[in-house]
Write an enzyme that holds these catalytic residues in place. Sequence first.
Site, PDB file in Angstrom:
ATOM      1  N   THR A 114      16.602  37.944  40.120  1.00 30.45           N
ATOM      2  CA  THR A 114      15.780  37.088  39.262  1.00 30.45           C
ATOM      3  C   THR A 114      16.528  36.665  37.999  1.00 30.45           C
ATOM      4  O   THR A 114      17.480  37.332  37.576  1.00 30.45           O
ATOM      5  CB  THR A 114      14.504  37.863  38.823  1.00 30.45           C
ATOM      6  OG1 THR A 114      13.574  36.963  38.231  1.00 30.45           O
ATOM      7  CG2 THR A 114      14.817  38.961  37.838  1.00 30.45           C
TER       8      THR A 114
ATOM      9  N   ARG B  19      16.727  40.913  26.953  1.00 31.29           N
ATOM     10  CA  ARG B  19      15.606  41.466  27.726  1.00 31.29           C
ATOM     11  C   ARG B  19      16.013  41.697  29.192  1.00 31.29           C
ATOM     12  O   ARG B  19      16.641  40.861  29.825  1.00 31.29           O
ATOM     13  CB  ARG B  19      14.426  40.496  27.670  1.00 31.29           C
ATOM     14  CG  ARG B  19      13.154  40.984  28.394  1.00 31.29           C
ATOM     15  CD  ARG B  19      13.031  40.430  29.796  1.00 31.29           C
ATOM     16  NE  ARG B  19      11.733  40.737  30.398  1.00 31.29           N
ATOM     17  CZ  ARG B  19      11.438  40.494  31.672  1.00 31.29           C
ATOM     18  NH1 ARG B  19      12.321  39.930  32.474  1.00 31.29           N
ATOM     19  NH2 ARG B  19      10.259  40.812  32.164  1.00 31.29           N
TER      20      ARG B  19
ATOM     21  N   THR C 142       7.042  41.402  42.161  1.00 29.69           N
ATOM     22  CA  THR C 142       7.295  40.199  41.378  1.00 29.69           C
ATOM     23  C   THR C 142       6.177  40.129  40.342  1.00 29.69           C
ATOM     24  O   THR C 142       5.097  40.659  40.543  1.00 29.69           O
ATOM     25  CB  THR C 142       7.326  38.927  42.256  1.00 29.69           C
ATOM     26  OG1 THR C 142       7.500  37.790  41.408  1.00 29.69           O
ATOM     27  CG2 THR C 142       6.074  38.753  43.075  1.00 29.69           C
ATOM     28  N   GLY C 143       6.468  39.475  39.218  1.00 27.89           N
ATOM     29  CA  GLY C 143       5.468  39.388  38.168  1.00 27.89           C
ATOM     30  C   GLY C 143       5.957  40.027  36.891  1.00 27.89           C
ATOM     31  O   GLY C 143       7.168  40.228  36.721  1.00 27.89           O
TER      32      GLY C 143
ATOM     33  N   SER D 175      13.801  30.288  38.865  1.00 24.74           N
ATOM     34  CA  SER D 175      13.538  31.652  38.413  1.00 24.74           C
ATOM     35  C   SER D 175      14.565  32.635  38.966  1.00 24.74           C
ATOM     36  O   SER D 175      14.403  33.850  38.810  1.00 24.74           O
ATOM     37  CB  SER D 175      12.139  32.060  38.874  1.00 24.74           C
ATOM     38  OG  SER D 175      11.978  31.744  40.232  1.00 24.74           O
TER      39      SER D 175
ATOM     40  N   THR E 109      10.463  36.121  40.901  1.00 26.45           N
ATOM     41  CA  THR E 109      11.579  36.848  41.509  1.00 26.45           C
ATOM     42  C   THR E 109      11.585  36.668  43.021  1.00 26.45           C
ATOM     43  O   THR E 109      10.521  36.602  43.637  1.00 26.45           O
ATOM     44  CB  THR E 109      11.397  38.347  41.200  1.00 26.45           C
ATOM     45  OG1 THR E 109      11.456  38.497  39.797  1.00 26.45           O
ATOM     46  CG2 THR E 109      12.423  39.207  41.882  1.00 26.45           C
TER      47      THR E 109
HETATM   48  N1  ASP Z   1       9.632  40.587  37.650  1.00 25.40           N
HETATM   49  C1  ASP Z   1      10.498  39.623  37.034  1.00 25.40           C
HETATM   50  C2  ASP Z   1      10.775  40.033  35.616  1.00 25.40           C
HETATM   51  O1  ASP Z   1       9.886  40.507  34.946  1.00 25.40           O
HETATM   52  C3  ASP Z   1      10.023  38.242  37.050  1.00 25.40           C
HETATM   53  C4  ASP Z   1       9.114  37.763  38.170  1.00 25.40           C
HETATM   54  O2  ASP Z   1       9.052  38.320  39.199  1.00 25.40           O
HETATM   55  O3  ASP Z   1       8.421  36.759  38.040  1.00 25.40           O
HETATM   56  O4  ASP Z   1      11.875  39.798  35.160  1.00 25.40           O
END
Ligand code: ASP
Length: 316
Positions: free
Chosen positions: A196, A206, A229-230, A78, A178
């Site tokens: 990330t 994107r 993160t997320g 990731s 991330t």
């Molecule tokens: N926040 C990151 C994104 O949306 C991905 C992640 O943290 O899992 O690109």
Amino acid sequence: MKRRDFLKTGTIGITAPSVIFGDLKINTNKNDPIILSTWEHGLPANDAAWKTLQNGGNAMAAAEAGARVPEADPKSTSVGFGGLPDEKGNVTLDACVMDSTGNAGSVAFLQNIKHPVSVARKVMEDTKHVMLVGEGARQFAVAQGFEEMNLLTEESRAAWEKWTKKRREMTPHETHDTISVLVQDKNGDLAGACTTSGWAYKLYGRVGDSPIIGAGLFVDNEIGCAAATGLGEEVIKTTGSFLVVELMRQGYDPTTACEEALNRVIKRHNGNPDFQIAYIAIRKDGKIGSACIKWSFEYALARGGANKLHKIKGMI
Ligand code: ASP
């Protein structure tokens, strides 16, 4: 098997939130450096950050050194090299840094460069800008001496090829983690880094929250710092990391601040979002906090000679 399936750490709850409304004076934590990172890849990241602090590096140098570890690790699918690509098979990377002076740098939609976090730091230190994207960011990186390389590994190509057969939309929780690294150095100064490859098999072009200052990361050296993160789209819509720091400024305990920022998202989704967001935060006095929407989340905390993974439960 997904990375999270390997996690075996016991649950260590963060101390119950205590709100200190009205107390705007936050003493500085000194001589007790703290490194706080997202997910299991935060452990080796913290080790590298710790070494940097021991060698006299400041919070910014340590945060960058930490973030570079998962960027270089092909097993971290990731982040950076080996990160899962977009729907067309391109690995496109987002990263940002912010230091104790409030300076910031960022790159988004960057391709073929293994260490976007270091390019972000160069943008911060060597240009008058905050953010470079896409081809411009790549050209800048090359001009700064960064080597170009193919970031798609055999494994990430195979995973993407398998995905193209069904093209099932992956849930963010399945596919993106991330690395965010927050550091407080021995002087009490704060800095952070965030990097990330974003949501796996995303639309071409994107960009998530991770390169957006205030969304994926925010540092205010008087108050504290926070990172996310997320699901980036929802972090951006609530200016998540900035919100966490502002709530700490208003007197919220770090964990309560993270929870309150997540409450805004939960409310927007009628109390039951089907995705994950987690925040980590360090307050200027050295108190740390974290919260996640659902399932569970792990953060790595290095402090006082120990570097451990802590697991917290979701709010809903
Ligand atoms: N926040 C990151 C994104 O949306 C991905 C992640 O943290 O899992 O690109």
